[in-house]
Design a protein around this motif. Structure first.
Motif, short mmCIF file in Angstrom:
data_model
loop_
_atom_site.label_atom_id
_atom_site.label_comp_id
_atom_site.label_asym_id
_atom_site.label_seq_id
_atom_site.Cartn_x
_atom_site.Cartn_y
_atom_site.Cartn_z
N ARG A 65 -56.81 -47.52 -3.58
CA ARG A 65 -55.62 -48.12 -4.20
C ARG A 65 -54.44 -47.14 -4.18
O ARG A 65 -53.32 -47.51 -3.86
CB ARG A 65 -55.91 -48.53 -5.65
CG ARG A 65 -56.61 -49.83 -5.76
CD ARG A 65 -56.64 -50.30 -7.22
NE ARG A 65 -57.85 -51.06 -7.42
CZ ARG A 65 -58.93 -50.64 -8.06
NH1 ARG A 65 -58.95 -49.45 -8.62
NH2 ARG A 65 -59.98 -51.41 -8.17
N GLN A 66 -54.71 -45.88 -4.53
CA GLN A 66 -53.64 -44.88 -4.54
C GLN A 66 -53.10 -44.64 -3.14
O GLN A 66 -51.90 -44.47 -2.95
CB GLN A 66 -54.13 -43.57 -5.16
CG GLN A 66 -53.05 -42.52 -5.30
CD GLN A 66 -51.90 -42.93 -6.21
OE1 GLN A 66 -52.07 -43.71 -7.15
NE2 GLN A 66 -50.72 -42.43 -5.92
N SER A 67 -53.98 -44.63 -2.15
CA SER A 67 -53.54 -44.45 -0.76
C SER A 67 -52.61 -45.58 -0.33
O SER A 67 -51.56 -45.34 0.27
CB SER A 67 -54.74 -44.41 0.19
OG SER A 67 -55.56 -43.30 -0.10
N PHE A 68 -52.98 -46.82 -0.66
CA PHE A 68 -52.12 -47.95 -0.33
C PHE A 68 -50.80 -47.88 -1.10
O PHE A 68 -49.75 -48.23 -0.56
CB PHE A 68 -52.84 -49.27 -0.59
CG PHE A 68 -53.56 -49.79 0.62
CD1 PHE A 68 -53.02 -50.78 1.41
CD2 PHE A 68 -54.80 -49.26 0.98
CE1 PHE A 68 -53.68 -51.25 2.52
CE2 PHE A 68 -55.47 -49.73 2.08
CZ PHE A 68 -54.91 -50.72 2.87
N PHE A 69 -50.85 -47.43 -2.34
CA PHE A 69 -49.63 -47.27 -3.13
C PHE A 69 -48.69 -46.28 -2.45
O PHE A 69 -47.49 -46.52 -2.34
CB PHE A 69 -49.97 -46.80 -4.55
CG PHE A 69 -48.78 -46.57 -5.42
CD1 PHE A 69 -48.07 -47.64 -5.95
CD2 PHE A 69 -48.35 -45.28 -5.70
CE1 PHE A 69 -46.96 -47.42 -6.75
CE2 PHE A 69 -47.25 -45.06 -6.50
CZ PHE A 69 -46.54 -46.13 -7.02
N GLU A 70 -49.23 -45.17 -1.96
CA GLU A 70 -48.41 -44.15 -1.30
C GLU A 70 -47.93 -44.60 0.07
O GLU A 70 -46.90 -44.13 0.55
CB GLU A 70 -49.18 -42.84 -1.21
CG GLU A 70 -49.37 -42.18 -2.56
CD GLU A 70 -50.07 -40.84 -2.49
OE1 GLU A 70 -50.28 -40.31 -1.38
OE2 GLU A 70 -50.42 -40.32 -3.57
N LEU A 71 -48.66 -45.49 0.72
CA LEU A 71 -48.28 -46.00 2.04
C LEU A 71 -47.45 -47.28 1.94
O LEU A 71 -47.17 -47.92 2.97
CB LEU A 71 -49.53 -46.26 2.89
CG LEU A 71 -50.36 -45.04 3.27
CD1 LEU A 71 -51.67 -45.47 3.88
CD2 LEU A 71 -49.59 -44.14 4.20
N ASN A 72 -47.06 -47.66 0.75
CA ASN A 72 -46.37 -48.92 0.50
C ASN A 72 -45.20 -49.17 1.45
O ASN A 72 -45.07 -50.26 2.00
CB ASN A 72 -45.89 -48.96 -0.95
CG ASN A 72 -45.23 -50.25 -1.31
OD1 ASN A 72 -45.64 -51.31 -0.87
ND2 ASN A 72 -44.20 -50.18 -2.12
N ASP A 73 -44.34 -48.18 1.66
CA ASP A 73 -43.15 -48.36 2.48
C ASP A 73 -43.45 -48.48 3.96
O ASP A 73 -42.61 -48.92 4.74
CB ASP A 73 -42.18 -47.19 2.25
CG ASP A 73 -41.67 -47.15 0.83
OD1 ASP A 73 -41.67 -48.21 0.17
OD2 ASP A 73 -41.28 -46.06 0.37
N GLU A 74 -44.64 -48.07 4.37
CA GLU A 74 -45.00 -48.08 5.78
C GLU A 74 -45.87 -49.26 6.18
O GLU A 74 -46.29 -49.37 7.33
CB GLU A 74 -45.71 -46.77 6.13
CG GLU A 74 -44.82 -45.57 5.94
CD GLU A 74 -45.59 -44.34 5.53
OE1 GLU A 74 -46.70 -44.16 6.02
OE2 GLU A 74 -45.05 -43.57 4.73
N LEU A 75 -46.17 -50.15 5.22
CA LEU A 75 -47.03 -51.30 5.49
C LEU A 75 -46.23 -52.60 5.43
O LEU A 75 -45.35 -52.73 4.57
CB LEU A 75 -48.17 -51.37 4.46
CG LEU A 75 -49.22 -50.29 4.56
CD1 LEU A 75 -50.09 -50.30 3.32
CD2 LEU A 75 -50.07 -50.47 5.80
N PRO A 76 -46.54 -53.55 6.31
CA PRO A 76 -45.90 -54.87 6.20
C PRO A 76 -46.27 -55.52 4.87
O PRO A 76 -47.42 -55.46 4.44
CB PRO A 76 -46.50 -55.66 7.37
CG PRO A 76 -47.17 -54.67 8.24
CD PRO A 76 -47.46 -53.47 7.43
#
Length: 128
Positions: A65-76
């Motif tokens: 979850r934290q990884s996806f939170f940090e990658l938020n701007d780079e994911l569609p």
């Protein structure tokens, strides 16, 4: 990560499994499905009981979850993601988990590499 960004219903998981695409590495399997009109991506997590005890399974989920939170701007944002953890994920720390997820998302061609590449070039410049 906000709860509205989580996939909870079995029927939502099944849609992603049946209609989505999947990519994997040694630690994770990532399924994704594009959803028209969806403003924020959602993630569903699956960590099998055979992998480890509850504390470790919950830790893996927190790391993802934290990884996806940090990658938020780079994911569609118009996607649903289902992440299935494999046994090697139980021995990984947060940074290894994030790196592994970046790797599998890069293979799936859903990760925009801009800030990661900028960070690497920034690190190279700082070392000089």
């Amino acid at each position: 990560m906000k709860k509205r960004r989580r996939i909870k219903k079995n029927e939502d998981f099944q849609k992603v499994f049946k209609k989505g695409k999947s990519f994997a590495n040694r630690q994770f399997v990532v399924y994704y499905l594009e959803k028209e009109g969806q403003e924020e991506f959602r993630i569903g997590l699956s960590v099998n009981k055979k992998i480890a005890k509850a504390v470790t399974r919950n830790q893996i989920k927190r790391y993802v979850r934290q990884s996806f939170f940090e990658l938020n701007d780079e994911l569609p944002q118009n996607m649903d993601y289902v992440i299935i953890a494999r046994k090697p994920a139980a021995t990984m720390n947060f940074h290894e988990t994030k790196k592994s997820l970046e790797h599998v998302l890069k293979i799936a061609k859903v990760l925009r590499r801009s800030s990661i590449d900028n960070k690497k070039s920034h690190d190279r410049i700082m070392k000089k």
